[in-house]
Design an enzyme around this catalytic site. Structure first.
Site, PDB file in Angstrom:
ATOM      1  N   ARG A  51       0.802  -1.224   0.000  1.00  0.00           N
ATOM      2  CA  ARG A  51       0.000   0.000   0.000  1.00  0.00           C
ATOM      3  C   ARG A  51       0.835   1.275   0.000  1.00  0.00           C
ATOM      4  NH1 ARG A  51      -3.316  -1.369   5.204  1.00  0.00           N
ATOM      5  NH2 ARG A  51      -1.162  -1.876   5.669  1.00  0.00           N
ATOM      6  N   LYS A 148       3.161 -19.224   4.324  1.00  0.00           N
ATOM      7  CA  LYS A 148       2.539 -19.870   5.471  1.00  0.00           C
ATOM      8  C   LYS A 148       2.011 -18.793   6.431  1.00  0.00           C
ATOM      9  CE  LYS A 148       5.433 -20.488   9.373  1.00  0.00           C
ATOM     10  NZ  LYS A 148       6.195 -21.278  10.289  1.00  0.00           N
ATOM     11  N   HIS A 178       9.446 -23.379   3.379  1.00  0.00           N
ATOM     12  CA  HIS A 178      10.857 -23.153   3.040  1.00  0.00           C
ATOM     13  C   HIS A 178      11.762 -24.296   3.504  1.00  0.00           C
ATOM     14  CE1 HIS A 178      10.829 -21.377   7.076  1.00  0.00           C
ATOM     15  NE2 HIS A 178      12.102 -21.673   7.109  1.00  0.00           N
ATOM     16  N   LYS A 182      15.531 -26.441   1.524  1.00  0.00           N
ATOM     17  CA  LYS A 182      16.877 -26.582   2.092  1.00  0.00           C
ATOM     18  C   LYS A 182      17.655 -27.655   1.331  1.00  0.00           C
ATOM     19  CE  LYS A 182      15.796 -25.053   6.765  1.00  0.00           C
ATOM     20  NZ  LYS A 182      16.747 -23.968   6.974  1.00  0.00           N
ATOM     21  N   GLU A 216      15.229 -24.067  18.716  1.00  0.00           N
ATOM     22  CA  GLU A 216      15.588 -22.656  18.549  1.00  0.00           C
ATOM     23  C   GLU A 216      16.013 -22.090  19.898  1.00  0.00           C
ATOM     24  OE1 GLU A 216      12.827 -20.518  15.482  1.00  0.00           O
ATOM     25  OE2 GLU A 216      11.579 -21.777  16.745  1.00  0.00           O
ATOM     26  N   ASP A 235       2.670 -23.974  14.337  1.00  0.00           N
ATOM     27  CA  ASP A 235       3.745 -23.189  13.730  1.00  0.00           C
ATOM     28  C   ASP A 235       4.835 -24.069  13.117  1.00  0.00           C
ATOM     29  OD1 ASP A 235       4.785 -20.543  13.260  1.00  0.00           O
ATOM     30  OD2 ASP A 235       6.372 -21.014  14.686  1.00  0.00           O
ATOM     31  N   HIS A 240       6.297 -27.790   8.739  1.00  0.00           N
ATOM     32  CA  HIS A 240       7.699 -28.123   8.471  1.00  0.00           C
ATOM     33  C   HIS A 240       8.068 -29.544   8.895  1.00  0.00           C
ATOM     34  CE1 HIS A 240       7.938 -23.929   7.724  1.00  0.00           C
ATOM     35  NE2 HIS A 240       7.999 -23.552   8.985  1.00  0.00           N
ATOM     36  N   LYS A 331      11.134 -23.366  21.482  1.00  0.00           N
ATOM     37  CA  LYS A 331      11.858 -22.094  21.535  1.00  0.00           C
ATOM     38  C   LYS A 331      12.590 -21.998  22.870  1.00  0.00           C
ATOM     39  CE  LYS A 331       8.966 -19.715  18.284  1.00  0.00           C
ATOM     40  NZ  LYS A 331       9.981 -19.611  17.240  1.00  0.00           N
TER      41      LYS A 331
HETATM   42  P1  NAP Z   1       4.919  -7.823   7.462  1.00  0.00           P
HETATM   43  O1  NAP Z   1       6.318  -7.443   7.788  1.00  0.00           O
HETATM   44  O2  NAP Z   1       3.818  -7.394   8.380  1.00  0.00           O
HETATM   45  O3  NAP Z   1       4.613  -7.245   6.001  1.00  0.00           O
HETATM   46  C1  NAP Z   1       3.336  -7.229   5.456  1.00  0.00           C
HETATM   47  C2  NAP Z   1       3.396  -6.631   4.068  1.00  0.00           C
HETATM   48  O4  NAP Z   1       2.073  -6.604   3.535  1.00  0.00           O
HETATM   49  C3  NAP Z   1       3.912  -5.213   4.020  1.00  0.00           C
HETATM   50  O5  NAP Z   1       4.692  -5.036   2.875  1.00  0.00           O
HETATM   51  C4  NAP Z   1       2.618  -4.400   3.915  1.00  0.00           C
HETATM   52  O6  NAP Z   1       2.915  -3.169   3.301  1.00  0.00           O
HETATM   53  C5  NAP Z   1       1.787  -5.315   3.045  1.00  0.00           C
HETATM   54  N1  NAP Z   1       0.349  -5.098   3.174  1.00  0.00           N
HETATM   55  C6  NAP Z   1      -0.386  -5.056   4.313  1.00  0.00           C
HETATM   56  N2  NAP Z   1      -1.678  -4.794   4.023  1.00  0.00           N
HETATM   57  C7  NAP Z   1      -1.751  -4.678   2.675  1.00  0.00           C
HETATM   58  C8  NAP Z   1      -2.806  -4.423   1.780  1.00  0.00           C
HETATM   59  N3  NAP Z   1      -4.068  -4.213   2.190  1.00  0.00           N
HETATM   60  N4  NAP Z   1      -2.539  -4.380   0.459  1.00  0.00           N
HETATM   61  C9  NAP Z   1      -1.283  -4.576   0.012  1.00  0.00           C
HETATM   62  N5  NAP Z   1      -0.238  -4.835   0.810  1.00  0.00           N
HETATM   63  C10 NAP Z   1      -0.469  -4.870   2.129  1.00  0.00           C
HETATM   64  O7  NAP Z   1       4.752  -9.379   7.275  1.00  0.00           O
HETATM   65  P2  NAP Z   1       5.904 -10.460   6.953  1.00  0.00           P
HETATM   66  O8  NAP Z   1       6.566 -10.832   8.223  1.00  0.00           O
HETATM   67  O9  NAP Z   1       6.733  -9.990   5.826  1.00  0.00           O
HETATM   68  O10 NAP Z   1       5.023 -11.732   6.529  1.00  0.00           O
HETATM   69  C11 NAP Z   1       4.450 -11.848   5.255  1.00  0.00           C
HETATM   70  C12 NAP Z   1       3.910 -13.271   5.091  1.00  0.00           C
HETATM   71  O11 NAP Z   1       4.991 -14.178   5.178  1.00  0.00           O
HETATM   72  C13 NAP Z   1       2.912 -13.700   6.174  1.00  0.00           C
HETATM   73  O12 NAP Z   1       1.988 -14.590   5.626  1.00  0.00           O
HETATM   74  C14 NAP Z   1       3.793 -14.456   7.167  1.00  0.00           C
HETATM   75  O13 NAP Z   1       3.058 -15.386   7.920  1.00  0.00           O
HETATM   76  C15 NAP Z   1       4.755 -15.126   6.206  1.00  0.00           C
HETATM   77  N6  NAP Z   1       6.039 -15.499   6.821  1.00  0.00           N
HETATM   78  C16 NAP Z   1       6.863 -14.540   7.339  1.00  0.00           C
HETATM   79  C17 NAP Z   1       8.081 -14.896   7.888  1.00  0.00           C
HETATM   80  C18 NAP Z   1       9.032 -13.866   8.420  1.00  0.00           C
HETATM   81  O14 NAP Z   1      10.130 -14.267   8.841  1.00  0.00           O
HETATM   82  N7  NAP Z   1       8.710 -12.599   8.427  1.00  0.00           N
HETATM   83  C19 NAP Z   1       8.465 -16.262   7.920  1.00  0.00           C
HETATM   84  C20 NAP Z   1       7.607 -17.209   7.378  1.00  0.00           C
HETATM   85  C21 NAP Z   1       6.406 -16.814   6.825  1.00  0.00           C
HETATM   86  P3  NAP Z   1       1.951  -1.889   3.464  1.00  0.00           P
HETATM   87  O15 NAP Z   1       1.701  -1.702   4.906  1.00  0.00           O
HETATM   88  O16 NAP Z   1       2.713  -0.795   2.800  1.00  0.00           O
HETATM   89  O17 NAP Z   1       0.719  -2.203   2.692  1.00  0.00           O
END
Ligand code: NAP
Length: 484
Positions: A51, A148, A178, A182, A216, A235, A240, A331
């Site tokens: 956004r 996920k 992911h 690996k 972890e 989780d 996994h 954890k």
């Molecule tokens: P995050 O840091 O909260 O990022 C969310 C992203 O979504 C931001 O770029 C946000 O940007 C965008 N977003 C939110 N609302 C939106 C909307 N209405 N329209 C378009 N874009 C929107 O989340 P994340 O940690 O990267 O996780 C993303 C996904 O990956 C999730 O499903 C999570 O479960 C999965 N995941 C994450 C990790 C990790 O290590 N972070 C690991 C495994 C899986 P704006 O606010 O600018 O819109």
């Protein structure tokens, strides 16, 4: 040894959530690494979408910083990064509204692979799928990558599958885990099915038991509120660890094609027995000096969510009848270490006497740290003084075996994204696999919820609750030590 990099076809990869944490830490630095390795063709474009109103210049600076922070040693070459950034674009899109979709459609090219990575909260997956379709941004060759968690239980996973199926067929949906990306996990298949040595022994007749540990050292930290709705079972185990178990337990697929492999994995999940309450140990880390407890991290003082789980499973089929699989994850444990250990039975008769000659071989597949494999074998202790036996490891660390090429081994995310571009679904979960995993998981969670079971408190920096050790001790077995 030099690793071979096969370039992929030109593509447009749209990353929804391109400004998010996962994109910053894993996806974007990983893509740069593929570029650096020569795998990303000039005609490839990466398009960030979220956004935030960002100019392309601002998004490129964001990526430059991400590479600096999470990039990989030895590949932070300024000229290369500049060249990579030329292939980056950005469009502000609201998954829940109409803003930006027109701009995104105009940006798309007709003659390249189109892939859309849903790196956003799962609550947005359906909205994005629907708007991609409504705005005619996708066609029947487009692919979507779904992060996920895939559902919270069977019902929500089914609903999500149904939603995605309204707009995409199964061959277009890449559900990412992911762990499957690996190197060692794929090597597990290479070792099992590329050698004659192991497969004849890979069954209940020769394998005493199998241990899968994902430990972890970190707590739930800033993810406390999210994690508290999930817990270790949802989780880690449902996804996994279940995937690791499948690769260990599955029958040889008739070929290394996506559905042949996934059919065999599905059969394993369906063959899993329900787990009695006495074979599950749940834990929650307590407080220690300078370390907050789970209850404080989760900001939920009465939480009964587990940050640790250990369990004994049975795969009820001809191959594995009677061989237990022990799973453990948690954890704030004493080390950060993930491994699978296949513990073979002792030789049936010792010619060296009871004391010295009955040792089981153990094949350890290390996922982290120091990815590799290690087979413990019994040999004679060198020197005079009779036949004394000792165990030594036959060790294959990728870093040692592959030399400089090991540095080029792709991280899980980058490998999986390249597979999406190639259209190879082998390392992605099929919809029925995910549903089967939830169908097995749900009754276990319902069981401890209805009993009102409370997790046992364990000390941070330990191996989890004592009761988890007992799960094996009571059967004359022991967990391998968690490496520190
Ligand atoms: P995050 O840091 O909260 O990022 C969310 C992203 O979504 C931001 O770029 C946000 O940007 C965008 N977003 C939110 N609302 C939106 C909307 N209405 N329209 C378009 N874009 C929107 O989340 P994340 O940690 O990267 O996780 C993303 C996904 O990956 C999730 O499903 C999570 O479960 C999965 N995941 C994450 C990790 C990790 O290590 N972070 C690991 C495994 C899986 P704006 O606010 O600018 O819109």
């Amino acid at each position: 040894m030099v690793s071979r990099v096969i370039p992929v076809d030109p593509f447009d990869l749209v990353i929804f959530g391109g400004t998010g944490d996962l994109a910053r830490r894993k996806i974007l630095p990983g893509l740069y690494r593929r570029f650096w390795a020569g795998q990303m063709p000039e005609g490839a474009r990466i398009i960030g979408a979220s956004r935030k109103e960002l100019s392309e210049k601002q998004f490129r600076s964001f990526i430059r910083e991400a590479i600096a922070e999470f990039g990989i040693e030895g590949v932070d070459d300024k000229a290369k990064i500049d060249a990579f950034l030329k292939q980056i674009h950005y469009v502000a899109v609201d998954a829940k509204g109409e803003a930006g979709w027109d701009d995104l459609r105009k940006l798309m090219r007709g003659d390249v692979v189109r892939a859309f990575y849903f790196s956003v909260a799962p609550s947005l997956f359906g909205d994005i799928a629907e708007r991609l379709n409504k705005n005619k941004i996708t066609d029947k060759h487009s692919r979507i990558v779904v992060e996920k968690p895939f559902g919270h239980d069977l019902e929500s996973a089914r609903a999500l599958n149904r939603t995605l199926a309204r707009f995409f067929n199964e061959a277009q949906i890449y559900r990412i885990d992911h762990y499957l990306g690996k190197e060692t996990v794929q090597n597990l298949m290479a070792v099992r099915f590329g050698n004659i040595l192991f497969e004849p022994l890979w069954n209940a007749q020769y394998v005493d038991h199998i241990q899968i540990t994902v430990a972890e050292t970190v707590g739930v930290g800033g993810r406390g509120a999210y994690y508290d709705h999930s817990g270790a079972m949802r989780d880690m185990v449902q996804n996994h660890m279940m995937q690791l178990l499948c690769l260990i337990a599955m029958e040889p697929p008739y070929c290394f094609e996506p559905d042949a492999v996934r059919d065999e994995k599905l059969k394993v999940i369906r063959a899993l027995d329900p787990v009695p309450a006495g074979d599950i140990v749940r834990g929650q880390y307590g407080k220690a000096k300078g370390i907050d407890s789970y209850l404080s991290d989760s900001e939920h003082p009465e939480s009964i969510t587990e940050s640790f789980i250990a369990m004994k499973l049975h795969v009820s089929n001809w191959r594995w009848k009677g061989t237990p699989f022990y799973l453990r994850t948690g954890k704030r444990l004493k080390g950060r270490s993930s491994e699978i250990a296949v513990v073979f039975k002792d030789p049936p008769h010792s010619i060296f006497g009871e004391r010295d000659g009955r040792r089981g071989n153990v094949l350890v597949i290390r996922l982290q740290p120091n990815e590799g494999m290690n087979l413990r074998v019994t040999i004679k202790e060198p020197g005079p003084g009779g036949m004394r036996l000792i165990e030594v490891p036959l060790d294959m660390s990728f870093a040692d075996a592959l030399g400089p090429a090991a540095a080029q081994v792709a991280d899980a995310y980058e490998r999986l994204i390249m597979d999406v571009i190639r259209g190879n679904q082998t390392l992605f979960m099929r919809g029925d696999e995910v549903e089967a995993a939830w169908a097995w998981t749900d009754p276990l969670i319902a069981g401890w919820t209805s009993r009102g079971d409370h997790p046992l408190t364990y000390e941070p920096g330990s191996s989890g609750p004592e009761e988890a050790l007992m799960l094996l001790h009571r059967e004359g077995r022991r967990w391998r030590d968690i490496e520190q």
